[in-house]
Design a protein around this motif. Structure first.
Motif, PDB file in Angstrom:
ATOM      1  N   LYS A 241       0.854  -1.194   0.000  1.00 37.91           N
ATOM      2  CA  LYS A 241       0.000   0.000   0.000  1.00 37.91           C
ATOM      3  C   LYS A 241       0.888   1.242   0.000  1.00 37.91           C
TER       4      LYS A 241
ATOM      5  N   ASN B 271      -1.520  -1.391  -4.101  1.00 39.92           N
ATOM      6  CA  ASN B 271      -2.674  -0.546  -3.826  1.00 39.92           C
ATOM      7  C   ASN B 271      -2.169   0.892  -3.677  1.00 39.92           C
TER       8      ASN B 271
ATOM      9  N   SER C 115      -7.157   5.028   6.253  1.00 36.66           N
ATOM     10  CA  SER C 115      -6.454   4.512   5.071  1.00 36.66           C
ATOM     11  C   SER C 115      -4.955   4.720   5.203  1.00 36.66           C
TER      12      SER C 115
ATOM     13  N   VAL D 204      -0.906   2.310   5.200  1.00 38.40           N
ATOM     14  CA  VAL D 204       0.061   2.539   4.133  1.00 38.40           C
ATOM     15  C   VAL D 204       1.473   2.291   4.650  1.00 38.40           C
TER      16      VAL D 204
END
Length: 199
Positions: A86, A112, A132, A136
Motif C-alpha cells: 500500500k 494498492n 487509510s 500505508v
C-alpha cells in the motif's frame, strides 16, 4: 559563596550593565538581524551536496535524479524492494507534475495506490483518510523547501495537504528540485518575505 556561583553572578551583573540593543516594538526585525541570527558560511554553490551530507547525518537517504524517468525508476525499485503493498501519493504539485500516481498505477498493478484527496473538511472524510493512511507502508510527497545547513525538509500541511501522509507510513519519500534548496534559515525567511510581501 562558591567560586562558580560568584562567577555566574558576575557575568549576569556585567550583562545587565551593557547597553541593550534597540527593541523592535512589535514589528519584524530588520533583514540584517535575520542574517545574523540564522546565517551560516556558504553560498548557493554546492547546495545539493551540502543538503545531501547533512540529510545523511540525520539518517535520511538521498538520491539525486536528473530526469523524470529516473525518479519513477527509483520509486518503483523502492516500492518493490520494501515489499510495500500500500502506497500513498500526495496531491503536491511536484507529484502531479511528474504524474507519479498515474505512472506507478500503470507499472505496479499489484500495489494498492492511494492518492491523497482531502478536498473536504468533512470529519468523516478526514477519518476515512486517516484510517487509510494508517495502513500505508510507503508515502510519496513533495517538499516546499529544503535547508542545506541542517538537512531539513520543510513541508506545509493544511486543507489541501495532510500531515498524516508523511507521519504514519514507515517509509516517507520526499520529492524536490535543486531550486528549492536554500543555504540556511535566513535565506529561506528572506525568500518567504520576498514571495509573500511580508515585512
Amino acid at each position: 559563596m562558591s567560586g562558580s556561583r560568584t562567577e555566574i553572578l558576575g557575568k549576569i551583573r556585567r550583562a545587565l550593565v551593557k547597553p541593550r540593543p534597540a527593541h523592535h516594538h512589535g514589528h519584524s526585525p530588520a533583514t540584517s538581524d535575520l542574517n545574523k541570527l540564522f546565517a551560516s558560511v556558504g553560498s548557493r554553490d554546492n547546495l545539493v551536496e551540502k543538503f545531501q551530507k547533512e540529510f545523511n547525518l540525520v539518517s535520511g537517504e538521498f538520491s539525486f535524479c536528473d530526469n523524470n524517468a529516473t525518479v519513477v525508476q527509483l520509486l518503483t525499485q523502492l516500492i518493490q524492494s520494501s515489499a510495500s503493498s500500500k502506497v500513498a501519493i500526495s496531491g503536491h504539485p511536484i507529484c502531479q507534475r511528474l504524474g507519479i500516481a498515474e505512472t506507478l498505477l500503470a507499472q505496479l498493478p499489484d500495489v494498492n495506490i492511494l492518492v491523497e484527496d482531502i478536498e473536504s473538511e468533512n470529519s468523516f472524510d478526514r477519518t476515512r483518510l486517516r484510517n487509510s493512511m494508517a495502513q500505508v507502508q510507503l508515502s510519496i510527497t513533495g517538499a516546499e523547501y529544503l535547508i542545506a545547513d541542517t538537512g531539513t525538509i520543510v513541508s506545509v500541511a493544511g486543507a489541501q495537504a495532510s500531515r498524516q501522509i508523511s507521519l504514519l507510513p514507515s517509509i516517507h519519500v520526499v520529492l524536490a528540485t535543486p531550486e528549492q534548496i536554500f543555504p540556511n534559515m535566513a535565506d529561506l525567511f528572506l525568500e518567504i518575505q520576498r514571495a509573500h510581501g511580508t515585512k
